[in-house]
Design an enzyme around this catalytic site. Structure first.
Site, PDB file in Angstrom:
ATOM      1  N   ASP A 171       0.880  -1.160   0.000  1.00 12.89           N
ATOM      2  CA  ASP A 171       0.000   0.000   0.000  1.00 12.89           C
ATOM      3  C   ASP A 171       0.929   1.225   0.000  1.00 12.89           C
ATOM      4  OD1 ASP A 171      -2.384   1.604   0.378  1.00 12.89           O
ATOM      5  OD2 ASP A 171      -1.781   1.787   2.479  1.00 12.89           O
ATOM      6  N   ASP A 228       0.004   5.103   1.001  1.00 11.75           N
ATOM      7  CA  ASP A 228      -0.156   6.038   2.119  1.00 11.75           C
ATOM      8  C   ASP A 228      -0.200   5.281   3.439  1.00 11.75           C
ATOM      9  OD1 ASP A 228      -0.320   8.011   0.152  1.00 11.75           O
ATOM     10  OD2 ASP A 228      -2.511   8.004   0.141  1.00 11.75           O
ATOM     11  N   SER A 259      -2.533  11.007   5.706  1.00  8.46           N
ATOM     12  CA  SER A 259      -3.224  12.184   6.221  1.00  8.46           C
ATOM     13  C   SER A 259      -4.726  11.946   6.134  1.00  8.46           C
ATOM     14  CB  SER A 259      -2.859  13.422   5.404  1.00  8.46           C
ATOM     15  OG  SER A 259      -3.726  14.489   5.718  1.00  8.46           O
ATOM     16  N   THR A 303      -2.707   1.170  -4.506  1.00  5.78           N
ATOM     17  CA  THR A 303      -3.163   2.259  -3.654  1.00  5.78           C
ATOM     18  C   THR A 303      -4.515   2.810  -4.084  1.00  5.78           C
ATOM     19  OG1 THR A 303      -2.555   4.467  -2.797  1.00  5.78           O
ATOM     20  CG2 THR A 303      -1.736   3.910  -4.984  1.00  5.78           C
ATOM     21  N   SER A 346      -8.913   7.822  -3.934  1.00  4.00           N
ATOM     22  CA  SER A 346     -10.238   8.406  -4.168  1.00  4.00           C
ATOM     23  C   SER A 346     -10.200   9.931  -4.180  1.00  4.00           C
ATOM     24  CB  SER A 346     -11.237   7.913  -3.127  1.00  4.00           C
ATOM     25  OG  SER A 346     -10.934   8.447  -1.847  1.00  4.00           O
TER      26      SER A 346
END
Length: 182
Positions: free
Chosen positions: A8, A10, A17, A51, A54
């Protein structure tokens, strides 16, 4: 046993975040992640990224922004002597009913197609339950890292009867130590 490892992004490679990572300036590597990826490559593994992004569908950033983040990520790994075999991302929102948004395994299937390799038995490393669910659905071994959302995910992992025997490691560097020692 495949030599593929899927990460993955992030929370595993870079800091996550709750407001989304929206620009190359906000894309901040987790210390040691680039060198950990390079160590995998130097040990003969193909490293791919899967990843959910969106923020594209939500209009938080553009495809050019995402490309710039991936270029920065790639350059940092290359500077350490590694490379990515493939980067797959889902641009869709949660209501788009795509087959690529984790926890569905579509991104992993895209990686399999792009690299002409099976992900069965490969490692999927993530910081959220949906990462591990996607990996398990594609026949991967799964590992949780405590970076990103990993600390919050660990109790959910322990409550999941299908995934609760998965290794939990401090960060991507610790995962690489674990894999290379196996």
């Amino acid at each position: 046993m495949t030599s593929l490892i899927i990460l993955d992004r992030d929370g595993v490679i870079n800091q996550d975040s709750d407001e989304y990572v929206k620009s190359v300036d906000e894309w901040i590597p987790i210390p040691g992640s680039a060198s950990a990826i390079a160590r995998l490559c130097q040990a003969g593994f193909q490293v791919a990224v899967a990843t959910n992004q969106s923020g594209l569908a939500r209009g938080y950033f553009s495809q050019a922004d995402l490309d710039a983040m991936h270029q920065k990520m790639t350059q940092l790994v290359e500077a350490e002597g590694g490379s990515f075999a493939h980067i797959a991302w889902c641009p869709h929102g949660p209501d788009d009913q795509c087959n690529c948004r984790k926890p569905l395994p579509g991104l992993i299937h895209q990686i399999e197609q792009a690299l002409d390799v099976s992900a069965k038995g490969a490692w999927m490393v993530g910081d959220s339950l949906r990462d591990l669910q996607a990996g398990a659905a594609a026949g991967c071994q799964v590992a949780l890292v405590k970076t990103g959302k990993g600390e919050k995910t660990q109790p959910k992992l322990e409550a999941d009867n299908q995934l609760n025997n998965s290794p939990v490691l401090a960060d991507l560097s610790a995962f690489v130590d674990f894999v290379l020692a196996s």
